[in-house]
Every structure is written in C-alpha cells, then in structure tokens.
Design a protein around this motif. Structure first.
Motif, mmCIF file in Angstrom:
data_model
loop_
_atom_site.group_PDB
_atom_site.id
_atom_site.type_symbol
_atom_site.label_atom_id
_atom_site.label_comp_id
_atom_site.label_asym_id
_atom_site.label_seq_id
_atom_site.Cartn_x
_atom_site.Cartn_y
_atom_site.Cartn_z
ATOM 1 N N ASN A 174 -9.459 -6.006 -0.749
ATOM 2 C CA ASN A 174 -8.347 -5.169 -1.197
ATOM 3 C C ASN A 174 -8.524 -4.714 -2.641
ATOM 4 O O ASN A 174 -8.245 -3.556 -2.987
ATOM 5 N N ALA A 220 -11.069 -1.980 -2.784
ATOM 6 C CA ALA A 220 -10.526 -0.742 -2.225
ATOM 7 C C ALA A 220 -9.576 -0.073 -3.217
ATOM 8 O O ALA A 220 -9.594 1.157 -3.394
ATOM 9 N N ASN A 221 -8.726 -0.899 -3.865
ATOM 10 C CA ASN A 221 -7.802 -0.363 -4.876
ATOM 11 C C ASN A 221 -8.564 0.238 -6.051
ATOM 12 O O ASN A 221 -8.150 1.255 -6.622
ATOM 13 N N GLU A 227 -11.554 1.629 -5.973
ATOM 14 C CA GLU A 227 -12.076 2.933 -5.558
ATOM 15 C C GLU A 227 -10.975 3.999 -5.571
ATOM 16 O O GLU A 227 -11.178 5.139 -6.001
ATOM 17 N N ASN A 228 -9.799 3.617 -5.111
ATOM 18 C CA ASN A 228 -8.678 4.551 -5.087
ATOM 19 C C ASN A 228 -8.285 4.982 -6.495
ATOM 20 O O ASN A 228 -8.050 6.175 -6.762
ATOM 21 N N ARG A 229 -8.222 4.029 -7.439
ATOM 22 C CA ARG A 229 -7.830 4.364 -8.817
ATOM 23 C C ARG A 229 -8.890 5.264 -9.482
ATOM 24 O O ARG A 229 -8.549 6.192 -10.223
ATOM 25 N N HIS A 259 -10.760 7.348 -7.982
ATOM 26 C CA HIS A 259 -10.585 8.666 -7.375
ATOM 27 C C HIS A 259 -9.416 9.414 -8.030
ATOM 28 O O HIS A 259 -9.506 10.637 -8.290
ATOM 29 N N ILE A 260 -8.304 8.684 -8.307
ATOM 30 C CA ILE A 260 -7.150 9.309 -8.970
ATOM 31 C C ILE A 260 -7.541 9.820 -10.356
ATOM 32 O O ILE A 260 -7.150 10.924 -10.768
ATOM 33 N N GLU A 290 -9.386 12.993 -10.109
ATOM 34 C CA GLU A 290 -8.508 14.135 -9.831
ATOM 35 C C GLU A 290 -7.760 14.578 -11.090
ATOM 36 O O GLU A 290 -7.554 15.782 -11.308
ATOM 37 N N GLN A 300 0.953 8.028 -7.341
ATOM 38 C CA GLN A 300 -0.080 7.318 -6.568
ATOM 39 C C GLN A 300 -0.674 6.173 -7.386
ATOM 40 O O GLN A 300 -0.963 5.091 -6.863
ATOM 41 N N TRP A 301 -0.872 6.410 -8.677
ATOM 42 C CA TRP A 301 -1.444 5.378 -9.556
ATOM 43 C C TRP A 301 -0.545 4.144 -9.614
ATOM 44 O O TRP A 301 -1.012 3.020 -9.570
ATOM 45 N N ALA A 359 -1.023 1.997 -6.526
ATOM 46 C CA ALA A 359 -2.405 1.817 -6.084
ATOM 47 C C ALA A 359 -2.797 0.352 -5.929
ATOM 48 O O ALA A 359 -3.831 0.048 -5.349
#
Length: 706
Positions: free
Chosen positions: A231, A234-235, A237-239, A241-242, A245, A269-270, A273
């Motif tokens: 987890n 994964a978090n 990678e998501n951050r 990506h944010i 952007e 989203q952040w 996350a």
C-alpha cells in the motif's frame, strides 16, 4: 505427605519466547521518527523553494525523516517454543519493549510544537492511531498467567493487529517474568526433594497456550506488514503522479479558471492519497510543496484566484485556532492532545497559505493555544511520575514485610501455613500496587523475588525436615496398629481395656504422617479399636441386660411423652402426665452411659408443664424426684451424698444473697417508700425466698431417700 506449598514464588521462569524476527522499520515506525524542532515559526522557507511567500504550508517541523524502506518480516514458527535448557535468555525478549514503556515521556525534551510533530510523525505510516488510543490501559502486572493469556487472546481476536504492539509487549514481559518465577519455584522444589538440577524438566500447559497465541499474533503482524508495504509503495506512485500533473499545469494553454479547478482537484487527491514509505516522505513532501508554490507564482497572472484561496485558508485556520483554544479548557488532557495532533495535521497537510500580513499573527495564536495544552500535559506526566514514585514506596514496604516474615523462626506447620497466607496476600498487593519509575523497575522486581525466595527456602527446609519426622511418626503409628490388632480378640477385658485406651491417647500425641499414608493407617487403627470396644460393649450389655432393658422402656415412654397431645380437660391431662411420670420412676436405673435420657425426659416435661400451666415450683419438684430416682443406689450412696452437699451449698448461697439484699435496704431512709430502687430490692428478696424454699424441699426429698 503434608501439602508442602500453595504459594507461588515471585521469581521468574528461566524460559522465554525468543524473538528472532529481523529488525523491521515498519514495525518500529511508531517510535523511530526523526524530528527536527529547531524551528517553530510557520513562515520559514523550505530549502530549494524559489518563492518563500507560501512556505507556511509546511511548518518548520515538516522535515520529519520518515525514512526506512519496508522490509518483509520473517517469522520463524519455532522461535516461540519453550526451551527449558536455555531458560536464562529471558531478558533477550525485552529489547523491543523498551521503546514502548513510558513512550509518552520521550517527547518531554521537545518544545510544545515539536511534541505535536513528534506524535504525528509516529502515525505517518499508520492510519489506525485513533483506534490504538481507544484500547483500554490495563495493569497487566496484577494479572495471573491464565488472565494474561486470556487478555492476549482477546486482543489478537478483536483488535487490528497493528494497534496492539504496546499491550502485547507488556503482556509478554509480564508473562515471562511470572512464568520464570513459577519455573524457578518448581525447580527449587525438585532439588529440595532430592532431585538433581540437571535432570529437572518442567513444561506447563499455560506456556503452550501463550506460545500458540504469540505465533498467531506474529503471523498476522507479518501479513499486515507485507500488505502495508504494498500500500505504501502504491501511495508513493500515486503521489508522484499527482506532482507530475501539478508540474504540467504551468505549460497548459487553457483558461486560468479551468487550470485552477484542475489544481484544486489535484490537491484534494493529494489529501486522500494515503501514507508513503518513510525514506521518501521528506523528498516527496518538499517536491510537492515546491511545485505548489511555483503554481501560485504562476497565479500572479490572476491575483483574484490567489486572493480568494488565501482568504479561504485564513478562515479555515482561524477555525482551527478557535478549536485549539477550546481544547485548552477540557478536562481530559489526553483527549485534548490527540485532537490537537489532528489540528496540526490539518494545518500542515490540508490548509494552504494565507496572505503574508496575517501569517505570523495566526501562527503565533495557534502556537500559543498549542502551548497551553502542552504545558497541561507536562503537568499531567509529572504527576504521573509522582504516582509511580508513590507506588515504589508501597512496593518497598511490601518487600520489607516479606523479608520480616522470612526471618521469623517458625516452628510448626500451622505457623508456616499462616506465613504462606500472609506472603500470598503480600504478593497480591505487590502486583496490584501499580507501576514504578522505569529506572527502579528491575531493581524493585529483583528485591521482591529475593525476599519471596528467602521465605520459600526457609519454608522448604522446614518441610524437608518435617518429612523425616512424618516417616518416624508413621512407624510409631504402625507399631500401635500392631498392638491394637494383636489384642482386639482378647477376652481379658479388665487388662486389655486400659491398654487400648492408652494406645488411643498415644496415637493422638504422635503427630502427622505422610499424607498418602494418613487415611490408610487411621482406618486400620480405628477398625481394630472399634472391633475390640464393640465386643466389650456387647459383654457389658449382656452383664447389665436389666439396665439396658430399662433404657429401652424409658426410651419408649419418652416417645410417648413427646407425642402427648393436650385436650380441653386439663385435670385429665395432668393425670395422664403423672401416670407417665410414675411409670418412668418405676422402671428404675439405666446404664451410666445412657443417663442422658433423663435430661431429655425432663426437657419434654418442661414444655408440657408450661402448656398445663403447672406452678413452676411444683414442676421443678416433679422433675427433681425423677432425678433422685436415677441417683439412688442402695449399694453406693456417693451420688446422693454429692447431691446433698450441693443442695446445702446452694441453700447457704441463697441465704447469703437474701441477707445482702436486706442489708442494702438499710441504706434507704424509708424502706416502705415508692422509690423504684427500694421496690426492686423487695422484689429480689421475695424471689430469692421462693427459690430458697424450693431448694429446702429438695433437701427434704434427699433425706427421705436415705
């Protein structure tokens, strides 16, 4: 064998569950966060940020180092097995517990903002902190081994596995100490009974039960850490990506309002996350804030949007300040501190910057509200330390009492049993006295173990010597059994009867024998003695058949008298009762060992006389005539002589009492007055004269018997 001991020693068992789990950053995440508290003002800049105008979005304590990749926890199913051969390794289990003990005190060296940052940093990789605080604190020191295992099972079954590390470590520590005490006690008993220490082996079901629960806990914890690692990555990678952007918003050719809306969506989203690995925490947060500030620089082109955001953030931060000030007024300081943690997290991670002219002002207000709660919490912790000091005094006093009992020179079994009860009560008081300062914990525990061990050694030495005496006593009783069995069939009753009574008295004086032999030898001795005395009684009954027949007849009359029912004709009832009395007298004597029936007969008569309303003096004389019948013996007048001497003595005593009462009247000026005291003396004199008359009648009856 006498029961040696019902007391547990206070030492610990030299056995332990060995934790061979490799050091794991995730497992220790709650206490290994590096906190920098050198700066406490909101407006300081972040390194490598071009524009410091919006730097407040990361408080000075934002540079928490949450480093440390999540490693897979390896649990060996065999690591919790009991190894009695290496029982001295108990202390190895406590290495992972030290950081949890008094964890609330570790932050006292930080300032009021740093303490909040440190507390929040503990939760950076774990979102279950609130549930952890909800777990009720229990004094595990006061629980038995069975209760500790039960509590452990409940925690593993009903709580999230990542929230129970602290209570599990406390349970493990207490269990190991108490099991070690039990182990050493059993070993000491084994050696005292003549066993060789190298041959000693002890395995308890309660230890096996603990090991099963502990393996279950470690397995679930291992599974949790693996899932957590997935987890966190994964978090991460998501951050990242944010962030990418947000970086791309600068170069997008679109309406500024659309870009700003896209930016706010990315911020939302952040916020949701989730946590990321520690070793990436600072870099990721700094990178995020850096690009957020670059975006706000970009917004200079449209100040309306930026000012609107500043205004919103100012309003929200003032709400946070107001709530922080309210928390300073509530009584539950721990609850206030936990909510203050949340407010700091909101301030830092969810609310953006405000206009520079308000920045220092609102930070100082928030810092001041934080300091109020921080200072109260420090006072609470200081009081807690004082409570621990008070507990230490109580435990030292208990240890002194145990030492005093251990030094007593106890000489008998009852004394040792009393000592065992006192020690057990003191042990219970020690375990329920509460925690002591950590610096004194081991020393206090060692002193307690030493004091109880001293008592147990003295007790075991006594019972070891007592065993020898018990075997000697057993031989003496076996000798008496042989005498009883050799003489139980004798017909020389005149010679053997005193002998049998003598050995019965000797039996009583011999003392205890080993418990496993006690009932057996007593039944043998009792059987032989009963056999002889039954034969003796049968012979006596045969010789005194007439007396025993008289007893049987009187017993039948007694039953008849008990079932007698009154009618409406009192005179007729009196006549029937008198007939029963006359029949009783005519029967004659009973054996000496059956004369108790006379008392039973008179007792029943008392009840009937009261119902017939017969004068008490007359009723007394009727019963007395029955007594004289039982005392009369033409061949032996000693019983009557004794009764006559007794009655004469009673008559003299009553006359003396009457004289004393009459002398008392002389102290009153008017002996015929209505003075209550005078009247009471007259009543006593009259009553004593009635009693005197009854005793004189009894004396006349005795004289008639000669």
């Amino acid at each position: 064998m006498l029961e040696k001991d019902n007391l547990q020693n206070a030492d610990g068992q030299e056995d332990t569950i060995k934790n061979e789990v490799s050091e794991n950053p995730v497992e220790n995440s709650e206490s290994e966060v590096e906190i920098s508290s050198t700066s406490t003002t909101e407006g300081e800049s972040i390194e490598n940020v071009a524009d410091s105008e919006l730097a407040e979005n990361t408080l000075a304590n934002d540079d928490n180092d949450l480093g440390g990749e999540v490693e897979e926890m390896q649990v060996d199913d065999n690591t919790s097995q009991v190894d009695t051969a290496s029982a001295n390794d108990d202390n190895d289990d406590d290495s992972d517990e030290s950081e949890d003990d008094d964890e609330e005190h570790e932050e006292t060296d930080l300032d009021h903002v740093g303490s909040i940052a440190a507390a929040n940093a503990e939760d950076s990789e774990d979102e279950t902190n609130a549930e952890r605080h909800e777990i009720e604190e229990i004094d595990y020191h006061a629980l038995s081994l069975e209760q500790l295992v039960k509590e452990f099972e409940n925690l593993v079954a009903s709580r999230k596995i990542q929230t129970i590390r602290k209570p599990v470590n406390e349970i493990k520590s207490e269990f190991n100490q108490k099991y070690k005490a039990l182990y050493e006690e059993k070993k000491e008993e084994f050696v005292n009974e003549g066993g060789n220490e190298i041959d000693f082996y002890f395995q308890s079901d309660i230890k096996n039960s603990f090991n099963v629960v502990y393996r279950d806990y470690k397995g679930k914890l291992n599974t949790y850490h693996k899932e957590l690692e997935r987890n966190l990555n994964a978090n991460l990678e998501n951050r990242l990506h944010i962030i990418e952007e947000i970086k791309g918003l600068i170069n997008v050719e679109e309406n500024i309002n659309t870009t700003y809306k896209h930016f706010k969506d990315l911020q939302e989203q952040w916020r949701h996350a989730g946590p990321i690995p520690r070793n990436h925490y600072n870099d990721v947060w700094n990178t995020y804030h850096h690009h957020v500030e670059i975006f706000y620089d970009f917004l200079h082109l449209n100040r309306d949007l930026r000012d609107m955001d500043f205004k919103h953030n100012l309003e929200e931060k003032r709400k946070v300040i107001k709530r922080a000030e309210e928390l300073g007024e509530i009584g539950d300081i721990n609850l206030a501190f936990r909510e203050l943690q949340l407010l700091h997290k909101i301030w830092k991670e969810e609310l953006g910057p405000v206009d520079r002219e308000y920045r220092d002002e609102i930070w100082e207000q928030f810092s001041a509200a934080t300091k109020v709660i921080h200072d109260k919490r420090q006072d609470y912790l200081n009081n807690l330390e004082q409570a621990f000091e008070d507990n230490l005094v109580v435990k030292k006093d208990i240890i002194a009492k145990i030492e005093a009992i251990a030094k007593k020179d106890i000489k008998n079994h009852n004394g040792w049993q009393q000592g065992i009860k006192e020690i057990e009560a003191l042990r219970e008081a020690f375990f329920t006295a509460g925690r002591v300062p950590r610096a004194n914990n081991q020393e206090c525990w060692n002193e307690f173990k030493a004091a109880v061990r001293s008592f147990n050694r003295a007790k075991n030495a006594y019972y070891k010597g007592l065993k020898k005496d018990q075997f000697d006593n057993l031989q003496k009783k076996l000798d008496l059994i042989k005498i009883a069995e050799d003489n139980k069939d004798s017909t020389d009753f005149e010679t053997v009867t005193p002998l049998m009574k003598n050995i019965q008295n000797q039996w009583k004086d011999i003392g205890h024998v080993p418990r496993k032999d006690s009932n057996k030898v007593w039944k043998q001795f009792k059987s032989a003695c009963n056999y002889y005395f039954d034969r003796l009684h049968d012979k006596q009954r045969e010789a005194d058949k007439e007396l025993y027949d008289a007893f049987d007849k009187k017993n039948e009359l007694l039953k008849k008298l008990k079932s007698f029912e009154l009618t409406e004709d009192i005179q007729k009832d009196k006549k029937k009762v008198q007939e029963i009395i006359d029949a009783w007298k005519s029967i004659g004597h009973v054996p000496n060992n059956k004369r108790f029936i006379e008392g039973k007969f008179n007792k029943v008569l008392d009840g009937i006389f009261k119902k017939l309303k017969i004068d008490s003096s007359k009723a007394e004389m009727i019963k007395y005539e029955n007594k004289l019948e039982s005392l009369s013996n033409p061949d032996d007048t000693r019983a009557l002589d004794n009764e006559r001497s007794f009655i004469r003595k009673k008559i003299d005593e009553i006359k003396s009492e009457i004289n004393q009462l009459e002398n008392n009247l002389m102290f009153f000026s008017d002996t015929n007055s209505d003075n209550p005291l005078v009247q009471e003396v007259h009543k006593n004199i009259a009553k004593q004269k009635e009693v005197l008359e009854t005793w004189k009648q009894k004396l006349v009856k005795i004289k008639d018997m000669y």
